[in-house]
Design a protein around this motif. Structure first.
Motif, PDB file in Angstrom:
ATOM      1  N   VAL A  36     -46.993  24.664  23.099  1.00  0.00           N
ATOM      2  CA  VAL A  36     -47.101  26.252  24.110  1.00  0.00           C
ATOM      3  C   VAL A  36     -48.310  25.638  25.061  1.00  0.00           C
ATOM      4  N   THR A  37     -49.688  25.238  24.607  1.00  0.00           N
ATOM      5  CA  THR A  37     -50.626  24.444  25.063  1.00  0.00           C
ATOM      6  C   THR A  37     -50.288  23.284  25.606  1.00  0.00           C
ATOM      7  N   LEU A  38     -49.604  22.573  25.450  1.00  0.00           N
ATOM      8  CA  LEU A  38     -49.498  20.995  26.333  1.00  0.00           C
ATOM      9  C   LEU A  38     -48.046  21.160  27.026  1.00  0.00           C
ATOM     10  N   LEU A  39     -47.508  21.862  26.915  1.00  0.00           N
ATOM     11  CA  LEU A  39     -46.101  21.652  28.182  1.00  0.00           C
ATOM     12  C   LEU A  39     -45.628  23.081  27.923  1.00  0.00           C
ATOM     13  N   PRO A  40     -44.564  22.849  29.064  1.00  0.00           N
ATOM     14  CA  PRO A  40     -44.096  23.871  29.572  1.00  0.00           C
ATOM     15  C   PRO A  40     -43.540  24.978  28.230  1.00  0.00           C
ATOM     16  N   PRO A  41     -43.630  26.783  28.611  1.00  0.00           N
ATOM     17  CA  PRO A  41     -43.164  27.301  26.960  1.00  0.00           C
ATOM     18  C   PRO A  41     -41.153  27.076  27.086  1.00  0.00           C
ATOM     19  N   SER A  42     -41.028  26.859  26.088  1.00  0.00           N
ATOM     20  CA  SER A  42     -39.369  26.366  26.190  1.00  0.00           C
ATOM     21  C   SER A  42     -38.679  26.610  24.644  1.00  0.00           C
ATOM     22  N   ILE A  88     -45.423  46.351   5.168  1.00  0.00           N
ATOM     23  CA  ILE A  88     -44.569  46.494   5.995  1.00  0.00           C
ATOM     24  C   ILE A  88     -45.869  47.125   6.920  1.00  0.00           C
ATOM     25  N   PHE A  89     -46.706  48.272   6.404  1.00  0.00           N
ATOM     26  CA  PHE A  89     -47.543  49.083   6.816  1.00  0.00           C
ATOM     27  C   PHE A  89     -48.542  48.112   7.796  1.00  0.00           C
ATOM     28  N   VAL A  90     -49.207  47.337   6.934  1.00  0.00           N
ATOM     29  CA  VAL A  90     -50.426  46.696   7.358  1.00  0.00           C
ATOM     30  C   VAL A  90     -49.322  45.447   8.296  1.00  0.00           C
ATOM     31  N   ALA A  91     -48.466  44.848   8.665  1.00  0.00           N
ATOM     32  CA  ALA A  91     -48.316  44.027   9.756  1.00  0.00           C
ATOM     33  C   ALA A  91     -47.526  44.987  10.726  1.00  0.00           C
ATOM     34  N   SER A  92     -46.706  46.047  10.427  1.00  0.00           N
ATOM     35  CA  SER A  92     -46.481  46.861  11.457  1.00  0.00           C
ATOM     36  C   SER A  92     -47.914  47.327  12.425  1.00  0.00           C
ATOM     37  N   GLY A  93     -48.779  47.689  11.731  1.00  0.00           N
ATOM     38  CA  GLY A  93     -50.236  48.289  12.302  1.00  0.00           C
ATOM     39  C   GLY A  93     -50.633  46.323  12.983  1.00  0.00           C
ATOM     40  N   LEU A  94     -50.948  45.728  12.073  1.00  0.00           N
ATOM     41  CA  LEU A  94     -51.472  44.973  13.771  1.00  0.00           C
ATOM     42  C   LEU A  94     -50.491  44.188  14.641  1.00  0.00           C
ATOM     43  N   ASN A  95     -48.848  44.461  14.406  1.00  0.00           N
ATOM     44  CA  ASN A  95     -47.988  44.063  15.728  1.00  0.00           C
ATOM     45  C   ASN A  95     -48.742  45.352  16.957  1.00  0.00           C
ATOM     46  N   ILE A  96     -48.488  46.637  16.524  1.00  0.00           N
ATOM     47  CA  ILE A  96     -48.761  47.634  17.605  1.00  0.00           C
ATOM     48  C   ILE A  96     -50.489  46.740  18.503  1.00  0.00           C
ATOM     49  N   ALA A  97     -51.583  46.894  16.914  1.00  0.00           N
ATOM     50  CA  ALA A  97     -52.832  46.200  17.575  1.00  0.00           C
ATOM     51  C   ALA A  97     -52.615  44.815  18.672  1.00  0.00           C
ATOM     52  N   TYR A  98     -52.023  44.303  18.157  1.00  0.00           N
ATOM     53  CA  TYR A  98     -51.845  42.831  19.134  1.00  0.00           C
ATOM     54  C   TYR A  98     -51.184  42.919  20.173  1.00  0.00           C
ATOM     55  N   GLY A  99     -49.745  43.586  20.444  1.00  0.00           N
ATOM     56  CA  GLY A  99     -49.099  44.129  21.171  1.00  0.00           C
ATOM     57  C   GLY A  99     -49.763  44.254  22.441  1.00  0.00           C
ATOM     58  N   ARG A 100     -50.771  45.591  22.022  1.00  0.00           N
ATOM     59  CA  ARG A 100     -51.741  46.305  23.463  1.00  0.00           C
ATOM     60  C   ARG A 100     -53.098  45.204  23.717  1.00  0.00           C
ATOM     61  N   ALA A 101     -53.021  44.887  22.293  1.00  0.00           N
ATOM     62  CA  ALA A 101     -54.175  43.456  23.091  1.00  0.00           C
ATOM     63  C   ALA A 101     -53.202  43.043  24.049  1.00  0.00           C
ATOM     64  N   PHE A 102     -52.488  41.993  24.007  1.00  0.00           N
ATOM     65  CA  PHE A 102     -52.592  40.688  24.845  1.00  0.00           C
ATOM     66  C   PHE A 102     -50.754  40.959  25.589  1.00  0.00           C
ATOM     67  N   GLU A 103     -51.042  40.521  26.925  1.00  0.00           N
ATOM     68  CA  GLU A 103     -49.545  40.652  27.437  1.00  0.00           C
ATOM     69  C   GLU A 103     -48.562  39.580  26.533  1.00  0.00           C
ATOM     70  N   PRO A 104     -47.251  39.751  26.365  1.00  0.00           N
ATOM     71  CA  PRO A 104     -46.727  39.574  25.973  1.00  0.00           C
ATOM     72  C   PRO A 104     -46.680  38.001  26.173  1.00  0.00           C
ATOM     73  N   SER A 105     -46.314  36.805  25.353  1.00  0.00           N
ATOM     74  CA  SER A 105     -45.974  35.245  26.189  1.00  0.00           C
ATOM     75  C   SER A 105     -45.896  34.342  24.671  1.00  0.00           C
ATOM     76  N   SER A 106     -45.028  33.563  25.020  1.00  0.00           N
ATOM     77  CA  SER A 106     -45.324  32.481  24.200  1.00  0.00           C
ATOM     78  C   SER A 106     -46.748  31.751  23.829  1.00  0.00           C
ATOM     79  N   GLN A 107     -47.748  31.604  24.519  1.00  0.00           N
ATOM     80  CA  GLN A 107     -49.266  31.720  23.869  1.00  0.00           C
ATOM     81  C   GLN A 107     -49.987  32.601  23.204  1.00  0.00           C
ATOM     82  N   ALA A 108     -49.038  34.073  23.708  1.00  0.00           N
ATOM     83  CA  ALA A 108     -50.002  35.119  23.274  1.00  0.00           C
ATOM     84  C   ALA A 108     -48.950  34.305  20.992  1.00  0.00           C
ATOM     85  N   LEU A 109     -47.992  34.224  21.363  1.00  0.00           N
ATOM     86  CA  LEU A 109     -46.756  34.793  20.140  1.00  0.00           C
ATOM     87  C   LEU A 109     -47.699  33.648  19.230  1.00  0.00           C
ATOM     88  N   ALA A 110     -47.875  32.068  19.620  1.00  0.00           N
ATOM     89  CA  ALA A 110     -48.063  30.957  18.998  1.00  0.00           C
ATOM     90  C   ALA A 110     -49.816  31.359  18.635  1.00  0.00           C
TER      91      ALA A 110
END
Length: 124
Positions: A36-42, A88-110
């Motif tokens: 996702v860094t070197l090529l267009p997202p797919s 589940i509790f830790v994963a949910s908390g991390l997902n919420i924090a990460y989702g608020r900190a970064f715009e959704p994109s394939s690079q953010a996911l990666a």
């Protein structure tokens, strides 16, 4: 992943099985980050590597869970339930924090998957 884990269980100690799975998962995450860094997202550039992340975590989870529960044989059911809840509790908390900190994109996911898999690999 769990099928491969059961085949590795007789050949490797639990820590070895966890290390193999974590290495596969980290490799998939690193490949996704590179793609996702070197090529267009797919779609194939994200889903292909995520397949290997899933396989790696599937190899890791049974041995890691067994190792976590072996210390509490007299209350394995309670320990298993608590382990599942905490995951589940830790994963949910991390997902919420990460989702608020970064715009959704394939690079953010990666980046998120690579950082998470790096933490898993380092903790082995």
């Amino acid at each position: 992943g769990a099928t491969l884990s059961s085949r590795l269980a007789g050949r490797l100690p639990p820590r070895g099985t966890v290390l193999v799975g974590a290495s596969i998962a980290w490799s998939g995450a690193a490949v996704m980050l590179a793609l996702v860094t070197l090529l267009p997202p797919s779609l194939p550039g994200v889903l292909g590597p995520m397949f290997f992340v899933g396989i790696g975590l599937g190899i890791t989870r049974p041995s890691a869970t067994a190792a976590a529960l072996i210390e509490f044989p007299h209350m394995a059911g309670l320990a298993s339930g608590l382990l599942g809840f905490l995951q589940i509790f830790v994963a949910s908390g991390l997902n919420i924090a990460y989702g608020r900190a970064f715009e959704p994109s394939s690079q953010a996911l990666a980046i998120g998957v690579t950082v998470s898999m790096s933490a898993v690999l380092v903790s082995c």
